[in-house]
Design a protein around this motif. Sequence first.
Motif, PDB file in Angstrom:
ATOM      1  N   LEU A 105       0.827  -1.207   0.000  1.00  0.00           N
ATOM      2  CA  LEU A 105       0.000   0.000   0.000  1.00  0.00           C
ATOM      3  C   LEU A 105       0.859   1.254   0.000  1.00  0.00           C
ATOM      4  O   LEU A 105       0.540   2.240  -0.671  1.00  0.00           O
ATOM      5  CB  LEU A 105      -0.929  -0.006   1.225  1.00  0.00           C
ATOM      6  CG  LEU A 105      -1.982  -1.114   1.274  1.00  0.00           C
ATOM      7  CD1 LEU A 105      -2.763  -1.039   2.580  1.00  0.00           C
ATOM      8  CD2 LEU A 105      -2.930  -1.001   0.085  1.00  0.00           C
ATOM      9  N   VAL A 106       1.953   1.202   0.758  1.00  0.00           N
ATOM     10  CA  VAL A 106       2.856   2.355   0.790  1.00  0.00           C
ATOM     11  C   VAL A 106       3.513   2.549  -0.572  1.00  0.00           C
ATOM     12  O   VAL A 106       3.631   3.676  -1.078  1.00  0.00           O
ATOM     13  CB  VAL A 106       3.914   2.181   1.893  1.00  0.00           C
ATOM     14  CG1 VAL A 106       4.964   3.281   1.819  1.00  0.00           C
ATOM     15  CG2 VAL A 106       3.257   2.162   3.268  1.00  0.00           C
ATOM     16  N   ALA A 107       3.937   1.430  -1.195  1.00  0.00           N
ATOM     17  CA  ALA A 107       4.605   1.524  -2.494  1.00  0.00           C
ATOM     18  C   ALA A 107       3.663   2.043  -3.574  1.00  0.00           C
ATOM     19  O   ALA A 107       4.081   2.769  -4.495  1.00  0.00           O
ATOM     20  CB  ALA A 107       5.154   0.147  -2.895  1.00  0.00           C
ATOM     21  N   SER A 108       2.382   1.703  -3.484  1.00  0.00           N
ATOM     22  CA  SER A 108       1.412   2.161  -4.479  1.00  0.00           C
ATOM     23  C   SER A 108       0.793   3.506  -4.117  1.00  0.00           C
ATOM     24  O   SER A 108      -0.169   3.934  -4.760  1.00  0.00           O
ATOM     25  CB  SER A 108       0.304   1.115  -4.632  1.00  0.00           C
ATOM     26  OG  SER A 108      -0.359   0.899  -3.397  1.00  0.00           O
ATOM     27  N   LYS A 109       1.332   4.163  -3.085  1.00  0.00           N
ATOM     28  CA  LYS A 109       0.888   5.484  -2.637  1.00  0.00           C
ATOM     29  C   LYS A 109      -0.592   5.502  -2.257  1.00  0.00           C
ATOM     30  O   LYS A 109      -1.325   6.448  -2.542  1.00  0.00           O
ATOM     31  CB  LYS A 109       1.170   6.536  -3.707  1.00  0.00           C
ATOM     32  CG  LYS A 109       2.657   6.764  -3.957  1.00  0.00           C
ATOM     33  CD  LYS A 109       2.893   7.902  -4.932  1.00  0.00           C
ATOM     34  CE  LYS A 109       4.398   8.148  -5.137  1.00  0.00           C
ATOM     35  NZ  LYS A 109       4.641   9.264  -6.066  1.00  0.00           N
ATOM     36  N   LYS A 110      -1.025   4.439  -1.616  1.00  0.00           N
ATOM     37  CA  LYS A 110      -2.376   4.374  -1.062  1.00  0.00           C
ATOM     38  C   LYS A 110      -2.368   4.588   0.444  1.00  0.00           C
ATOM     39  O   LYS A 110      -3.421   4.745   1.050  1.00  0.00           O
ATOM     40  CB  LYS A 110      -3.029   3.028  -1.386  1.00  0.00           C
ATOM     41  CG  LYS A 110      -3.287   2.801  -2.867  1.00  0.00           C
ATOM     42  CD  LYS A 110      -3.960   1.458  -3.100  1.00  0.00           C
ATOM     43  CE  LYS A 110      -4.246   1.243  -4.583  1.00  0.00           C
ATOM     44  NZ  LYS A 110      -4.897  -0.072  -4.826  1.00  0.00           N
ATOM     45  N   LEU A 111      -1.153   4.564   1.010  1.00  0.00           N
ATOM     46  CA  LEU A 111      -1.047   4.715   2.461  1.00  0.00           C
ATOM     47  C   LEU A 111       0.298   5.351   2.792  1.00  0.00           C
ATOM     48  O   LEU A 111       1.326   5.017   2.183  1.00  0.00           O
ATOM     49  CB  LEU A 111      -1.175   3.353   3.160  1.00  0.00           C
ATOM     50  CG  LEU A 111      -1.083   3.348   4.691  1.00  0.00           C
ATOM     51  CD1 LEU A 111      -2.292   4.057   5.290  1.00  0.00           C
ATOM     52  CD2 LEU A 111      -0.999   1.918   5.225  1.00  0.00           C
ATOM     53  N   ILE A 112       0.282   6.264   3.752  1.00  0.00           N
ATOM     54  CA  ILE A 112       1.501   6.883   4.274  1.00  0.00           C
ATOM     55  C   ILE A 112       1.534   6.667   5.768  1.00  0.00           C
ATOM     56  O   ILE A 112       0.531   6.897   6.466  1.00  0.00           O
ATOM     57  CB  ILE A 112       1.558   8.391   3.939  1.00  0.00           C
ATOM     58  CG1 ILE A 112       1.843   8.605   2.457  1.00  0.00           C
ATOM     59  CG2 ILE A 112       2.612   9.087   4.778  1.00  0.00           C
ATOM     60  CD1 ILE A 112       1.938  10.064   2.058  1.00  0.00           C
ATOM     61  N   ILE A 113       2.690   6.213   6.258  1.00  0.00           N
ATOM     62  CA  ILE A 113       2.889   6.042   7.694  1.00  0.00           C
ATOM     63  C   ILE A 113       3.906   7.092   8.150  1.00  0.00           C
ATOM     64  O   ILE A 113       5.028   7.152   7.633  1.00  0.00           O
ATOM     65  CB  ILE A 113       3.403   4.630   8.026  1.00  0.00           C
ATOM     66  CG1 ILE A 113       2.415   3.573   7.519  1.00  0.00           C
ATOM     67  CG2 ILE A 113       3.614   4.474   9.524  1.00  0.00           C
ATOM     68  CD1 ILE A 113       2.895   2.145   7.723  1.00  0.00           C
ATOM     69  N   ASP A 114       3.516   7.900   9.098  1.00  0.00           N
ATOM     70  CA  ASP A 114       4.391   8.976   9.586  1.00  0.00           C
ATOM     71  C   ASP A 114       4.479   8.855  11.106  1.00  0.00           C
ATOM     72  O   ASP A 114       3.485   9.041  11.817  1.00  0.00           O
ATOM     73  CB  ASP A 114       3.824  10.334   9.189  1.00  0.00           C
ATOM     74  CG  ASP A 114       4.794  11.470   9.515  1.00  0.00           C
ATOM     75  OD1 ASP A 114       5.937  11.170   9.949  1.00  0.00           O
ATOM     76  OD2 ASP A 114       4.388  12.640   9.355  1.00  0.00           O
ATOM     77  N   HIS A 115       5.682   8.519  11.578  1.00  0.00           N
ATOM     78  CA  HIS A 115       5.898   8.412  13.027  1.00  0.00           C
ATOM     79  C   HIS A 115       6.419   9.755  13.530  1.00  0.00           C
ATOM     80  O   HIS A 115       7.476  10.233  13.120  1.00  0.00           O
ATOM     81  CB  HIS A 115       6.898   7.303  13.341  1.00  0.00           C
ATOM     82  CG  HIS A 115       7.254   7.232  14.798  1.00  0.00           C
ATOM     83  ND1 HIS A 115       8.553   7.323  15.252  1.00  0.00           N
ATOM     84  CD2 HIS A 115       6.479   7.118  15.899  1.00  0.00           C
ATOM     85  CE1 HIS A 115       8.570   7.242  16.574  1.00  0.00           C
ATOM     86  NE2 HIS A 115       7.314   7.109  16.986  1.00  0.00           N
ATOM     87  N   VAL A 116       5.668  10.371  14.446  1.00  0.00           N
ATOM     88  CA  VAL A 116       6.026  11.675  15.001  1.00  0.00           C
ATOM     89  C   VAL A 116       6.552  11.455  16.408  1.00  0.00           C
ATOM     90  O   VAL A 116       5.807  11.020  17.293  1.00  0.00           O
ATOM     91  CB  VAL A 116       4.814  12.628  15.015  1.00  0.00           C
ATOM     92  CG1 VAL A 116       5.205  13.956  15.637  1.00  0.00           C
ATOM     93  CG2 VAL A 116       4.274  12.814  13.597  1.00  0.00           C
ATOM     94  N   HIS A 117       7.828  11.773  16.564  1.00  0.00           N
ATOM     95  CA  HIS A 117       8.432  11.683  17.902  1.00  0.00           C
ATOM     96  C   HIS A 117       8.244  13.033  18.585  1.00  0.00           C
ATOM     97  O   HIS A 117       8.752  14.062  18.148  1.00  0.00           O
ATOM     98  CB  HIS A 117       9.920  11.338  17.797  1.00  0.00           C
ATOM     99  CG  HIS A 117      10.590  11.217  19.130  1.00  0.00           C
ATOM    100  ND1 HIS A 117      10.259  10.251  20.058  1.00  0.00           N
ATOM    101  CD2 HIS A 117      11.579  11.958  19.698  1.00  0.00           C
ATOM    102  CE1 HIS A 117      11.011  10.387  21.130  1.00  0.00           C
ATOM    103  NE2 HIS A 117      11.827  11.426  20.942  1.00  0.00           N
ATOM    104  N   VAL A 118       7.472  13.054  19.653  1.00  0.00           N
ATOM    105  CA  VAL A 118       7.061  14.301  20.294  1.00  0.00           C
ATOM    106  C   VAL A 118       8.160  14.826  21.215  1.00  0.00           C
ATOM    107  O   VAL A 118       8.578  14.144  22.157  1.00  0.00           O
ATOM    108  CB  VAL A 118       5.764  14.103  21.086  1.00  0.00           C
ATOM    109  CG1 VAL A 118       5.345  15.402  21.757  1.00  0.00           C
ATOM    110  CG2 VAL A 118       4.663  13.604  20.156  1.00  0.00           C
TER     111      VAL A 118
END
Length: 590
Positions: A105-118
């Motif tokens: 899904l990430v490779a086909s640009k259907k999903l983005i995962i963004d980890h935010v370190h606060v």
Amino acid sequence: MFCRDSNLIYNFLLMAKSKVKPLPLLEKAPTGITGFDQITGGGVPKGRPTLICGSAGCGKSLMATEFLIRGATEFGEPGVLMTFEETADDIRKNVASLGFDIDDLVASKKLIIDHVHVERSEIEENGEYDLEGLFIRLGYAIDSIGAKRVMLDTIETLFSGLSNQGILRAELRRLFGWLKERGMTTLITGERGDGSLTRQGLEEYVSDCVVLLDHRVYGQISTRRLRVVKYRGSTHGTNEYPFLIDEQGISVLPITSSGMDYEVSNERVGTGVSELDEMLDGQGYYRGSTILLSGTAGTGKSSMCAHLAYETCRRGERCMYFSFEESPSQIQRNMKTIGIDLAPYVRKGLLQFHSSRPTLQGLEMHLVSMHKMIENFGPATVIVDPVSNLSTAGTLDDSTAMLARLIEYLRKKEITAFLSSLTSGGRSLEQTDEGLSSIVDTWLLLRDVELGGERNRLMYVLKSRGMAHSNQVREFVITSKGIKLVPVYLGTEGVLTGSARVAQETKNMKEQMAAEEELDRKRLALDHRRKALEAQIVSLQAEIASEEEEYSREASNKKQRDEKIREDRNLMLTSRRSDYKKTPKQTSKA
């Protein structure tokens, strides 16, 4: 009171006829999660934030992640997963166990995962705290793939990074307003607090839809439950619903969907025991009906279950067998000794066994699992052996409620349900601990009787709705060729079974043979008497014939003698007349 109600009805009808347009229905975004969309009437509110809250380990992150994944794969809505706790690698590993591949899904640009370190340094500006940096990162991710769905997991982490929580709450309100303006369907996960749905009171301002997840333990058995606390602008199920997390994701069981608006079939299916078919109007059970088989230990309940499973598969239909006592291999081995070989149907995929201990999980989890397996397999017959063991996974009332919902579900699917129940001794056999006798269609009772130092098995039909059925008590035996019903001998002392029946039948046979021998003796004596009389008649007839012959002979001799006398007399007369003519004078003198 009547007039006032009449006026209300009249005004309502006037409004119905008026041109006032109805309020538009709330648009919803389907989640794709089994059962959840049914509870909420279509999914979560589209373009609005939804809060998923609960304690640790209840499945908040998995549910929100599945919402994103199914949106991208099934509904064509790309999504952004912004996490404040777990890294992208952790999320990949977690959802991989559910059968989802995020990398594609990430490779086909259907999903983005963004980890935010606060950290404070990342969200500090002009000496005050704000979330402008978070806005920028989230806006970039949304625009880069044209996202329609957003997940924020877990948002309480932001509060630990800032000391001024009032400012942060204001920023979060601005964030959620910003997401609503962009039409993002957002799921926010939050930890449950003491006496409140979340630790920071998020439900107060993220309140278009609030879903509460719960992971409770009762009697050392855990159960996950879901409840829609509120849903603005839409009706929804308000009960607690059990849900299951397995290799295919989350499955929710909508309890309130069980109704009584199902259709019924007039088709009949065989029981697997021909004599039992005859007892049930000669045709067997109704398809889609529910059959309860109760009896004490050792009366042959599992054998009856195996007969039905074999008969179902023999017709080319699928059968699912839930066992809470024996393993599949043990059942197949035991049934093979009575001539029922189930292994070939298992290999063909027509018969599927599922064996587990009732205490493996809670009753509701058992119900969700059974629903899911039945949906995937599509059987024509479902066997549960025995249902009485389920009471060990909860209270008796809970097991009764669970089985009632299972029965209603199977009836809606027109699946024939066969439930065996173990009854205990020393109590009335015409009742079950589960109290299912009133909701089943056919109730068969097995019992054993002790007579003459042995125990024998009996079967009878307590009830069978919609059909004529036998009221006869039938003895049955378990042979190398399966169950066979034999006629029960009713003697002067009552029902005789087993060796007592055999002894009585032998006695009756001897008495019948003795009676037949006495008749034969009398028949022989009569034959002898008849023959003697016939011989006597022949002798008398011969004697009569001899006498008749002698009589005829004597009559003939007498006739001859009479003829001779007449002839002699005539000759004498003739001679005398000639002499008279010759010497008349002499004759006259004389």
